[in-house]
Design an enzyme around this catalytic site. Structure first.
Site, short mmCIF file in Angstrom:
data_model
loop_
_atom_site.label_atom_id
_atom_site.label_comp_id
_atom_site.label_asym_id
_atom_site.label_seq_id
_atom_site.Cartn_x
_atom_site.Cartn_y
_atom_site.Cartn_z
N ASP A 172 0.80 -1.15 0.06
CA ASP A 172 0.06 0.01 -0.13
C ASP A 172 0.81 1.26 0.04
O ASP A 172 1.67 1.65 0.88
CB ASP A 172 -0.95 -0.10 1.27
CG ASP A 172 -2.15 1.06 1.46
OD1 ASP A 172 -1.99 2.00 0.27
OD2 ASP A 172 -2.92 1.04 1.98
N HIS A 203 -3.29 -1.72 -1.47
CA HIS A 203 -4.53 -1.00 -1.15
C HIS A 203 -5.81 -1.26 -1.75
O HIS A 203 -5.57 -1.57 -2.94
CB HIS A 203 -4.22 0.79 -1.26
CG HIS A 203 -5.29 1.63 -0.81
ND1 HIS A 203 -5.18 2.04 0.43
CD2 HIS A 203 -6.45 1.94 -1.16
CE1 HIS A 203 -5.95 2.70 0.75
NE2 HIS A 203 -7.09 3.11 -0.15
#
Length: 414
Positions: A172, A203
């Site tokens: 992420d 993400h």
């Protein structure tokens, strides 16, 4: 869309909308579901509907209402700049106030039970869930998926009163390695806090149909979320009894409609070694009616060995025994009856959504079955027949009988 919109009042006298999904039970513990930066769109409504299937009454507040009401963005390149602008103009403090207003509204609904409330959020909502858990004492459990900016608010964790679960993605870019390290260092030793880092995912790994969707990570995160919510606010389902009812209709009453009634609207079953079963109500009902429930030997018997009951699933270990006096489509497809006696260890992983069975993964050693009915000669092969079931019942029976090298280590140092 299975739910409906309601209005939430705030102290100023204004109102904002929230999507409401009612528990599959008609009444259930309350959850506030906090949106991504894309607003209360179809994805958020589907998540709410899923959590309602798990037994919760879910409210998804329009947290952008102070900037613009009714925002529903997609995940295209054209929508992202608009979502980012809304995110950058968002006031987190007012957002938490709106979550508190949503909690008050939830508690006033007849469809919401219990004093404790849960808050679940994704992306922007992931951080808001964390902040709500820190700032609002009525939040019994807060769950954040890939929240952005939590590392800047770690000092607030000293006010946590309920449980906290954070799902973090290793790749992420919005929560890079140094931010994750700060979160783990700041929160990892606190009681009631669960931190999970999912390797190799990015993400939004839990967003179905998204570019970064990772099914295995999403399923594991969902299971952990439900487990934490169950501990904190319920509901408490007797999964063992629900599983027994399903088995009773499969093997005792042999009633297909009653069997299907124990399951969610679109369940699936997968017998792993033979890849038999069905996905969805239509195919699974057909499978049960014509190839399973009425397709088993009359003397088929299940001997339980162990059962592990979790928050949302049951793992059953048992021995299935029968006389192969009919063609068993799901176990030995295309194999004519041999009249042989068969005993096989089996393992079933049974997943529930709320009070209904969602899926079955059933495992067994197909080589052992083939040995017992005479279709596989075990000579020179590392396979066994009925002995596998017998040793499961009596651990004192010899081990390592298939290992030619076992005798060679008898006199070696231990």
């Amino acid at each position: 869309m299975k739910g409906r919109y309601i209005n939430i009042p705030v102290a100023s006298g204004e109102q904002f909308q929230a999507y409401l999904a009612i528990s599959v039970d008609g009444r259930g513990p309350g959850l506030v579901l906090c949106q991504e930066i894309f607003g209360v769109n179809q994805t958020m409504r589907e998540v709410a509907d899923l959590l309602a299937e798990e037994g919760y009454t879910v409210l998804v507040p329009d947290l952008y209402w102070r900037q613009e009401r009714g925002i529903e963005l997609g995940y295209t390149e054209a929508d992202f700049p608009r979502a980012l602008a809304l995110y950058e103009g968002f006031d987190e403090g007012l957002g938490v106030e709106d979550i508190q207003a949503s909690i008050r509204a939830l508690k006033g609904l007849d469809e919401c039970t219990g004093a404790g409330i849960g808050v679940v959020g994704y992306c922007l909502g992931g951080k808001l869930a964390y902040l709500a858990g820190c700032r609002l004492p009525e939040v019994a459990c807060a769950v954040g998926y890939y929240g952005v900016g939590i590392e800047h608010a770690l000092a607030e964790a000293e006010n946590l009163q309920g449980r906290l679960v954070l799902h973090l993605a290793e790749l992420d870019a919005f929560c890079p390695a140094n931010a994750r390290a700060a979160i783990v260092e700041g929160l990892g030793r606190m009681a009631g806090v669960e931190l999970y880092v999912y390797p190799g995912v990015d993400h939004a790994f839990a967003r179905p149909q998204g570019d970064h969707f990772n099914k295995s990570a999403a399923l594991l995160a969902h299971e952990r979320t439900i487990a934490a919510l169950r501990r904190a606010i319920g509901p408490d389902y007797n999964l063992s009894a629900l599983w027994e009812e399903h088995i009773r209709h499969e093997f005792d009453t042999r009633d297909v409609p009653a069997t299907m009634a124990t399951m969610v609207a679109e369940p699936y079953v997968n017998h792993i070694p033979t890849m038999t079963g069905g996905v969805g109500y239509r195919d699974l009902s057909r499978f049960y009616r014509y190839h399973f429930v009425h397709n088993n030997p009359k003397d088929m018997e299940l001997t339980p060995i162990s059962r592990t009951v979790g928050a949302s699933q049951v793992v059953d270990e048992f021995i299935m025994s029968f006389t192969h006096d009919c063609e068993i489509d799901w176990l030995l497809p295309g194999v004519a009856p041999t009249g042989k006696r068969v005993e096989i260890p089996m393992l079933g992983v049974v997943k529930f959504r709320g009070p209904k069975l969602y899926h079955e993964h059933i495992y067994w050693d197909q080589a052992s079955v083939l040995v017992q009915i005479g279709l596989l000669d075990p000579a020179g092969l590392p396979v066994a027949g009925r002995e596998t079931a017998q040793k499961l019942l009596d651990e004192s029976l010899p081990s390592n009988t298939l290992m030619p090298s076992w005798a060679s280590s008898a006199d070696k140092p231990r």
